[in-house]
Design a protein around this motif. Structure first.
Motif, PDB file in Angstrom:
ATOM      1  N   LYS A  82       0.808  -1.218   0.000  1.00 14.83           N
ATOM      2  CA  LYS A  82       0.000   0.000   0.000  1.00 14.83           C
ATOM      3  C   LYS A  82       0.848   1.278   0.000  1.00 14.83           C
ATOM      4  CE  LYS A  82      -4.298  -1.908   1.895  1.00 14.83           C
ATOM      5  NZ  LYS A  82      -4.100  -3.301   2.340  1.00 14.83           N
TER       6      LYS A  82
ATOM      7  N   LYS B  39      -2.822   1.349   9.108  1.00 11.81           N
ATOM      8  CA  LYS B  39      -2.935   0.027   8.466  1.00 11.81           C
ATOM      9  C   LYS B  39      -1.573  -0.515   8.074  1.00 11.81           C
ATOM     10  CE  LYS B  39      -5.584   1.748   5.077  1.00 11.81           C
ATOM     11  NZ  LYS B  39      -6.357   1.878   3.827  1.00 11.81           N
TER      12      LYS B  39
ATOM     13  N   GLU C 139     -11.465  -0.765  -4.264  1.00 16.91           N
ATOM     14  CA  GLU C 139     -12.416  -0.318  -3.245  1.00 16.91           C
ATOM     15  C   GLU C 139     -12.380   1.204  -3.162  1.00 16.91           C
ATOM     16  OE1 GLU C 139     -11.770  -4.412  -0.740  1.00 16.91           O
ATOM     17  OE2 GLU C 139     -11.047  -2.559   0.154  1.00 16.91           O
TER      18      GLU C 139
ATOM     19  N   GLN D  75      -3.288   7.204   7.511  1.00 18.12           N
ATOM     20  CA  GLN D  75      -4.040   7.845   6.424  1.00 18.12           C
ATOM     21  C   GLN D  75      -5.101   8.787   6.956  1.00 18.12           C
ATOM     22  OE1 GLN D  75      -5.871   4.730   4.058  1.00 18.12           O
ATOM     23  NE2 GLN D  75      -4.164   4.696   2.623  1.00 18.12           N
ATOM     24  N   GLU D  76      -5.405   9.757   6.133  1.00 18.01           N
ATOM     25  CA  GLU D  76      -6.576  10.603   6.350  1.00 18.01           C
ATOM     26  C   GLU D  76      -7.824   9.716   6.310  1.00 18.01           C
ATOM     27  OE1 GLU D  76      -8.507  13.990   3.424  1.00 18.01           O
ATOM     28  OE2 GLU D  76      -7.080  12.571   2.597  1.00 18.01           O
ATOM     29  N   TYR D  77      -8.794   9.984   7.173  1.00 21.76           N
ATOM     30  CA  TYR D  77     -10.042   9.212   7.191  1.00 21.76           C
ATOM     31  C   TYR D  77     -11.012   9.775   6.155  1.00 21.76           C
ATOM     32  CZ  TYR D  77     -14.420   7.140   8.663  1.00 21.76           C
ATOM     33  OH  TYR D  77     -15.603   6.451   8.675  1.00 21.76           O
ATOM     34  N   ILE D  78     -11.541   8.896   5.316  1.00 22.08           N
ATOM     35  CA  ILE D  78     -12.535   9.321   4.315  1.00 22.08           C
ATOM     36  C   ILE D  78     -13.909   8.829   4.773  1.00 22.08           C
ATOM     37  CG2 ILE D  78     -13.212   9.199   1.876  1.00 22.08           C
ATOM     38  CD1 ILE D  78     -10.432  10.493   2.372  1.00 22.08           C
TER      39      ILE D  78
ATOM     40  N   GLU E 147      -8.150   1.156  -1.982  1.00 20.57           N
ATOM     41  CA  GLU E 147      -7.092   0.219  -2.401  1.00 20.57           C
ATOM     42  C   GLU E 147      -7.496  -0.469  -3.694  1.00 20.57           C
ATOM     43  OE1 GLU E 147      -6.363  -3.454  -0.494  1.00 20.57           O
ATOM     44  OE2 GLU E 147      -8.386  -3.691   0.284  1.00 20.57           O
TER      45      GLU E 147
ATOM     46  N   GLU F 168     -19.252   3.010   0.979  1.00 26.17           N
ATOM     47  CA  GLU F 168     -18.115   2.290   0.384  1.00 26.17           C
ATOM     48  C   GLU F 168     -18.615   1.350  -0.716  1.00 26.17           C
ATOM     49  OE1 GLU F 168     -15.559   0.926   3.449  1.00 26.17           O
ATOM     50  OE2 GLU F 168     -14.138   0.014   2.057  1.00 26.17           O
TER      51      GLU F 168
ATOM     52  N   GLN G  26      -1.171  -6.404   3.779  1.00 24.88           N
ATOM     53  CA  GLN G  26      -2.074  -7.332   4.471  1.00 24.88           C
ATOM     54  C   GLN G  26      -3.422  -7.198   3.807  1.00 24.88           C
ATOM     55  OE1 GLN G  26      -2.692 -10.074   5.745  1.00 24.88           O
ATOM     56  NE2 GLN G  26      -1.138 -10.026   7.357  1.00 24.88           N
ATOM     57  N   GLY G  27      -4.418  -7.971   4.237  1.00 27.65           N
ATOM     58  CA  GLY G  27      -5.765  -7.889   3.655  1.00 27.65           C
ATOM     59  C   GLY G  27      -6.780  -8.251   4.713  1.00 27.65           C
ATOM     60  N   GLY G  28      -8.061  -8.266   4.314  1.00 28.91           N
ATOM     61  CA  GLY G  28      -9.120  -8.697   5.229  1.00 28.91           C
ATOM     62  C   GLY G  28      -9.270  -7.808   6.459  1.00 28.91           C
ATOM     63  N   SER G  29      -8.852  -6.556   6.343  1.00 22.04           N
ATOM     64  CA  SER G  29      -8.895  -5.583   7.459  1.00 22.04           C
ATOM     65  C   SER G  29      -7.971  -5.976   8.605  1.00 22.04           C
ATOM     66  CB  SER G  29     -10.326  -5.393   8.010  1.00 22.04           C
ATOM     67  OG  SER G  29     -11.189  -4.994   6.989  1.00 22.04           O
TER      68      SER G  29
HETATM   69  N1  LIG Z   1      -8.481   6.092   4.583  1.00 23.51           N
HETATM   70  C1  LIG Z   1      -9.596   5.461   4.966  1.00 23.51           C
HETATM   71  N2  LIG Z   1     -10.711   6.162   5.295  1.00 23.51           N
HETATM   72  C2  LIG Z   1     -11.842   5.555   5.724  1.00 23.51           C
HETATM   73  N3  LIG Z   1     -11.952   4.226   5.855  1.00 23.51           N
HETATM   74  C3  LIG Z   1     -10.880   3.462   5.545  1.00 23.51           C
HETATM   75  C4  LIG Z   1      -9.651   4.031   5.082  1.00 23.51           C
HETATM   76  N4  LIG Z   1      -8.774   3.032   4.855  1.00 23.51           N
HETATM   77  C5  LIG Z   1      -9.413   1.890   5.175  1.00 23.51           C
HETATM   78  N5  LIG Z   1     -10.673   2.141   5.584  1.00 23.51           N
HETATM   79  C6  LIG Z   1     -11.678   1.136   6.025  1.00 23.51           C
HETATM   80  O1  LIG Z   1     -11.009  -0.038   6.451  1.00 23.51           O
HETATM   81  C7  LIG Z   1     -11.298  -1.146   5.581  1.00 23.51           C
HETATM   82  C8  LIG Z   1     -10.041  -1.982   5.382  1.00 23.51           C
HETATM   83  O2  LIG Z   1      -9.014  -1.187   4.835  1.00 23.51           O
HETATM   84  P1  LIG Z   1      -8.244  -1.563   3.491  1.00 23.51           P
HETATM   85  O3  LIG Z   1      -7.295  -0.481   3.172  1.00 23.51           O
HETATM   86  O4  LIG Z   1      -9.231  -1.925   2.447  1.00 23.51           O
HETATM   87  O5  LIG Z   1      -7.390  -2.840   3.944  1.00 23.51           O
HETATM   88  P2  LIG Z   1      -7.471  -4.394   3.570  1.00 23.51           P
HETATM   89  O6  LIG Z   1      -6.420  -4.595   2.545  1.00 23.51           O
HETATM   90  O7  LIG Z   1      -7.192  -5.085   4.845  1.00 23.51           O
HETATM   91  O8  LIG Z   1      -8.860  -4.655   3.036  1.00 23.51           O
HETATM   92  C9  LIG Z   1     -11.847  -0.501   4.316  1.00 23.51           C
HETATM   93  O9  LIG Z   1     -12.732  -1.376   3.632  1.00 23.51           O
HETATM   94  C10 LIG Z   1     -12.548   0.733   4.856  1.00 23.51           C
HETATM   95  O10 LIG Z   1     -13.844   0.419   5.363  1.00 23.51           O
END
Ligand SMILES: Nc1ncnc2c1ncn2[C@@H]1O[C@H](COP(=O)(O)OP(=O)(O)O)[C@@H](O)[C@H]1O
Ligand SMILES: [Mg+2]
Length: 417
Positions: free
Chosen positions: A120, A162, A283, A208-211, A297, A215, A166-169
């Motif tokens: 990432k 984050k 996503e 990261q900045e929160y968006i 991502e 989704e 990695q994946g799956g949150s």
């Molecule tokens: N910058 C962000 N702003 C708001 N929500 C986020 C952000 N990054 C991640 N998320 C939330 O966290 C979840 C998992 O993050 P993600 O980057 O997709 O990692 P993974 O690769 O584990 O799926 C996303 O589906 C989203 O809901």
């Protein structure tokens, strides 16, 4: 290792088919009359369920964590069998697939950019280079650096922390203030090697900045550099510190022009990380009232979470078929043939423990599957590993599909102690 698969057309080597999309690749190969080969570790192959084992004509047993050895083994394997395409199932091996395709002279992704679809930090750089709207971010090596980033106030609050890979949150936290930051960085840095191959991971973290906002996800199949957008899926997640995906619905309910913008953005993200002959799962989040999606991502792979099933049930589009067509250098079939609706909803525990009991009622229009069995350990609900099962509902409309899934979830019993 040789198994008795019947005579078939061209062969495709799948690098680690174990994973959610493997099943859909197997079905797609059947439909296209392709011979499938797998590349994996011998001990991992030994643990495959019977149906997965019997799907492969032969297995290239190698060490996927040793890139040079794996490339040598897979190249020899491909040349001896005149393999016509290379596919990846596991996000972490998508750079390996790109390198192999280039080495054997098969259609593949840009090997120089391929790491950006796995890591990432490189992804953030690739998005910036392509001017793709994405959350602002900083890379940190430890909690002290994360506090420094937070003190600069450039990214505001909340912050998302984050892992780079990695994946799956797993290891992802949404943090409201400085007191939670050290713990969040620890969570993001806890994975040094990926299960189950033992692949070494980049342990740096992103802040990261929160968006805010809704989704969505959207696949893009790319053939010879030409991007074909696939249907958009709406994603549901938990709120709060841990964002676990709780469900997905297709169609997404997004209307044009925003829907077309999401597909266009997903395609740009796929191209930005070097997808040229393959598929990408992207996503995005759309802040309330905004017309520009933020890309969270993208991965150079089929989606997980049974999204192939949901998209096909709703639209008739078979994403795994389109992916195999793309890696064979064919024109992918991406035309929708249905206007139905489908949703998947995951059953989450309220807390971790031992699963004592789980009952999911049978309801017409739905089917369900368990991920964990009674007696098994249920992880704390911090990432997708805690899911106990899922229900899929199909109906003529989104509202009806969601209603059916909600009903099943409401009448399901999960006991964890
Ligand atoms: N910058 C962000 N702003 C708001 N929500 C986020 C952000 N990054 C991640 N998320 C939330 O966290 C979840 C998992 O993050 P993600 O980057 O997709 O990692 P993974 O690769 O584990 O799926 C996303 O589906 C989203 O809901
Ligand atoms: Mg994600």
């Amino acid at each position: 290792m040789t198994f008795g698969a019947g005579p078939r057309g061209p062969g495709v080597l799948v690098i680690e088919p174990m994973g959610n999309a493997g099943r859909f690749l197997v079905e797609a190969a059947d439909q296209l009359g392709l011979r499938l080969y797998a590349a994996t570790h011998k001990d991992i192959y030994d643990g495959y369920p019977g149906w997965l084992r019997s799907a492969f004509a032969e297995v290239c047993a190698t060490d996927l964590t040793d890139t040079q050895r794996a490339l040598r083994d897979m190249e020899v394997f491909c040349r001896h069998r005149a393999v016509a395409g290379v596919a990846a199932c596991f996000e972490l091996f998508t750079p390996l697939a790109a390198l192999l395709a280039e080495r054997v002279g098969l259609p593949g992704n840009d090997p120089l950019l391929a790491w950006a679809a796995r890591n990432k930090i490189l992804m953030g750089e690739a998005f910036a280079a392509a001017r793709i709207t994405a959350p602002r971010w900083a890379v940190v090596h430890d909690a002290a650096e994360a506090h420094q980033v937070a003190r600069s106030h450039e990214l505001g609050w909340p912050l998302v922390v984050k892992p780079a890979e990695q994946g799956g949150s797993w290891g992802v936290s949404v943090v409201d203030g400085p007191d939670q930051l050290t713990c969040a960085v620890g969570a993001a840095q806890q994975y040094t090697h990926a299960f189950p191959h033992g692949l070494k991971l980049d342990t740096r973290a992103l802040v990261q900045e929160y968006i805010p906002g809704e989704e969505y996800s959207c696949e893009t199949v790319v053939a010879a550099g030409v991007a074909y957008p696939l249907p958009i899926v709406r994603k549901d997640t938990t709120e709060g510190r841990y964002r676990i995906e709780t469900g997905h619905t297709c169609p997404s309910g997004l209307a044009s022009p925003l829907a077309r913008t999401v597909q266009h953005t997903a395609a740009r993200a796929a191209l930005a990380v070097g997808v040229r002959n393959g598929i990408a799962h992207t996503e995005v989040k759309i802040p309330p009232g905004a017309e520009t999606p933020y890309v969270i991502e993208t991965g150079a792979r089929l989606p997980g979470d049974n999204l192939c099933e949901i998209v096909e049930a709703a639209t008739g589009v078979r994403e795994a078929v389109a992916y195999l067509q793309a890696v064979l250098g064919r024109v992918p079939d991406t035309v929708a043939s249905r206007t139905d609706a489908a949703t998947i909803r995951f059953l989450l525990p309220e807390r971790g423990g031992v699963l004592r009991r789980v009952d999911i009622p049978e309801t017409p229009g739905t089917h369900s599957e368990l991920h964990l069995r009674p007696g098994e350990t249920v992880p704390e609900p911090a990432d997708s590993a805690c899911r106990i099962g899922h229900v899929v509902a199909r109906a003529a409309t989104v509202d009806h599909a969601r209603e059916l899934a909600d009903q099943v979830a409401a009448h399901s019993r999960v006991e964890v102690s």
